[in-house]
Scaffold this active site. Structure first.
Site, PDB file in Angstrom:
ATOM      1  N   ASP C  34      16.967  -0.941  -2.854  1.00  0.00           N
ATOM      2  CA  ASP C  34      16.346   0.246  -2.014  1.00  0.00           C
ATOM      3  C   ASP C  34      17.444   0.486  -1.192  1.00  0.00           C
ATOM      4  O   ASP C  34      18.561  -0.087  -1.009  1.00  0.00           O
ATOM      5  CB  ASP C  34      14.924  -0.208  -1.542  1.00  0.00           C
ATOM      6  CG  ASP C  34      15.168  -1.487  -0.525  1.00  0.00           C
ATOM      7  OD1 ASP C  34      16.392  -1.710   0.090  1.00  0.00           O
ATOM      8  OD2 ASP C  34      14.491  -2.324  -0.212  1.00  0.00           O
ATOM      9  N   PHE C  35      16.961   1.365  -0.048  1.00  0.00           N
ATOM     10  CA  PHE C  35      18.120   1.999   0.920  1.00  0.00           C
ATOM     11  C   PHE C  35      18.856   0.656   1.781  1.00  0.00           C
ATOM     12  O   PHE C  35      19.937   1.103   2.419  1.00  0.00           O
ATOM     13  CB  PHE C  35      17.660   3.266   1.898  1.00  0.00           C
ATOM     14  CG  PHE C  35      16.822   2.506   3.211  1.00  0.00           C
ATOM     15  CD1 PHE C  35      15.467   2.148   2.893  1.00  0.00           C
ATOM     16  CD2 PHE C  35      17.505   2.645   4.187  1.00  0.00           C
ATOM     17  CE1 PHE C  35      14.898   1.940   4.156  1.00  0.00           C
ATOM     18  CE2 PHE C  35      16.807   2.300   5.290  1.00  0.00           C
ATOM     19  CZ  PHE C  35      15.556   1.694   5.442  1.00  0.00           C
TER      20      PHE C  35
END
Lengths: 151, 151, 151, 151
Positions: C34-35
Site C-alpha cells: 500500500d502507499f
C-alpha cells in the site's frame, strides 16, 4: 450486552442518474493503493464493478438475487471484454465518481462505458462488454430484465 | 525459541523463457474467486502483473530497486492502457500459466501481450501498454534498461 | 495460431514439510503493498491462507474438490478466529516463507499456528482457528479427513 | 467533449457518531466474496480499516495528509495486533455497518474495538492495536493528534 443503538442504522451509499448517466461516489482507502503511492491499476476495475452493480441495482436488478432466482431471470452478468485507458492516478483519500452508461444493449450482451472522475479530471476511461450467462453458457437477456435496463 | 530449520529456506517461484516468450505459473486461491465460483475478473490483472514483474526480474529489472535508484534508472513502469478478452473462467485450485512477451519497445513505452493459459486452453488475452515514468512524468526508457529488455 | 510450446508447461509452486511443519514461499508483488510502502496488513492473511491451502493440499485435501464432494467429505474449512501479531513489515519484491503447523485437532475444528518469515526474521505470527462446516453449519471433521490431517 | 454534469458531483459516504461510537456503512460487492458464496475472511479487515480511516477522518485526522506532513504530526498509524472473531458470514449485496470505538489511548498506541453488524446481528468482532510510527519507528502520539482523538 452489545446492542446497536436504534438510530445507528444507515444504508450504504447508492448512486444516482443525471442526464441518463449513472454516478456512484467512491473513496480511495489504504487497501486500494500500492507502494508507488497511487491506486493499484487493477483496483480501478473494482471501483468500476461497484459502479455497474449500483447501476444495475438502480434498475432494480440485484445480482445476488438474480443468481438465486428459479425462473428465466436466473442469469449472471459476466465481463467478456474491457478496454481501459489509465489517464491519471488517484491517491489515498481521494473522492472519486464512477460514471456508467449503456452504449448498446445487444441480444445477449451489454456495452457499457465507464469513466472515473476526480472533480473535473478524467482519471480512467473504459469500454466494458458484459454478457448474460446461465450455468456458464451465454443466454439472451430475458425480456423482464431488458425492460428494467431500458426504462 | 522459534527458529527456522536451516533447510527450510526456499525461494518463491520465478518463471522461464521458452521460444522468446516468458512463462510464469500461478495457482488460483480462495482470495482470487468470487461468489460466482470463478475467478473475479480484476484478479486476472493481478496474475498478469505478477507475470510482468517476473518477466522484468528475469531481465534483471527489479521494480522495488528501480523505484529507489538515485541515477537515471530511477523509473517506474505504469500501466497506461489495457485491452482484455475474458474467454473462459478459471476456478479454485486451477494451475494457470501466464505468458508474457514484448510486442514493441517504443521510446517511452512497452507494448506487451499476455495470455493466461490453463493447460492448452486460453482463458484470458490482453494487450498492455506500459509507460516509463519518473516523479509521475513520462520519460524515455533509459539505455541501460532498454539493453536489459532486448538482450 | 497461438499454441503453448510443449515444454512451457509447469506447475505452480507447492510447499514442503520440514520437522513436521509446512513451509510455503511467497513473493511480494505490487498488489500486496500500500502507499505506506509496506505490505497492506490484510494481505498477510491472504499469504497465510495460501499457506493453509497448500498445507491441506500436501495432506491430499483439495478444497475445491471437497466443496463439490457428494459424500460426507463435503465440508468447507472456514476461519472462526484469528489472533495476529504484526512484528515487522514486508516490502515489494521480498521473498517470504509461510510456516504452518497444527497446534490441535479438535472434533470440529483445527487450531493452526502460522509464522511469516523473511530469512530469519519473524514478520507476522498468528493463531488461527478453522472450523469444518457443511451448508454453513459446524460439523465434526469426518474420519477420512482426520486421517489425512494426522498421518 | 466529455464533461461532468454540474450537479453530478457528490461526496463518498462518511460515517457518524452515536453514543460515543463511530458507525460506517459498507456494501458487499462481488470483489469481497469468494467461491464459498460468503465474504472472504481477510476482506472483513478491509471493511474495518475503512471504518478506522473514516473514524480518524471524523476526528479531523486525514492519513494521506499526515503521511506528507513536515512537522511532528508526520506519523502513520499501523496495525500492530488484531484479535478477530468471525461469528457469521456476510453475503453479496449485504448492507453492513462497521462500529469503531476507542477502548484505550496509550502513549504510543490506540486500542480500538470494532464490530461488523448486519442489522442487529454481529458478524465479526475485533480488537485492534494501532501504533503510531514515523519512518518505521514507534513514536508517541503527538499532543495535537491526541487532542483530536479525545475531544
Amino acid at each position: 450486552m452489545t446492542k446497536l443503538p436504534i438510530d445507528a442504522h444507515a444504508q450504504p451509499q447508492s448512486g444516482y442518474f443525471r442526464q441518463g448517466r449513472f454516478y456512484f461516489p467512491v473513496r480511495v482507502y489504504y487497501e486500494d493503493t500500492d507502494f508507488s503511492g497511487a491506486v493499484y491499476h487493477a483496483n480501478y476495475l473494482r471501483f468500476m464493478e461497484r459502479g455497474r452493480t449500483e447501476f444495475l441495482r438502480a434498475c432494480s436488478l440485484h445480482q445476488g438475487q438474480l443468481s438465486r432466482a428459479e425462473d428465466e431471470t436466473a442469469i449472471s452478468f459476466v465481463v467478456r471484454a474491457m478496454s481501459i485507458d489509465f489517464h491519471k492516478p488517484a491517491h489515498m483519500d481521494d473522492a472519486l465518481l464512477v460514471e456508467t452508461f449503456m452504449a448498446e444493449l445487444g441480444g445477449a450482451s451489454l456495452d457499457l462505458e465507464q469513466i472515473i472522475w476526480r472533480n473535473d479530471e478524467i482519471l480512467v476511461k473504459a469500454q466494458v462488454r458484459i454478457a448474460a450467462v446461465r450455468s456458464g453458457r451465454p443466454v439472451r437477456v430475458p425480456p423482464q430484465i431488458r425492460l428494467k435496463l431500458t426504462k
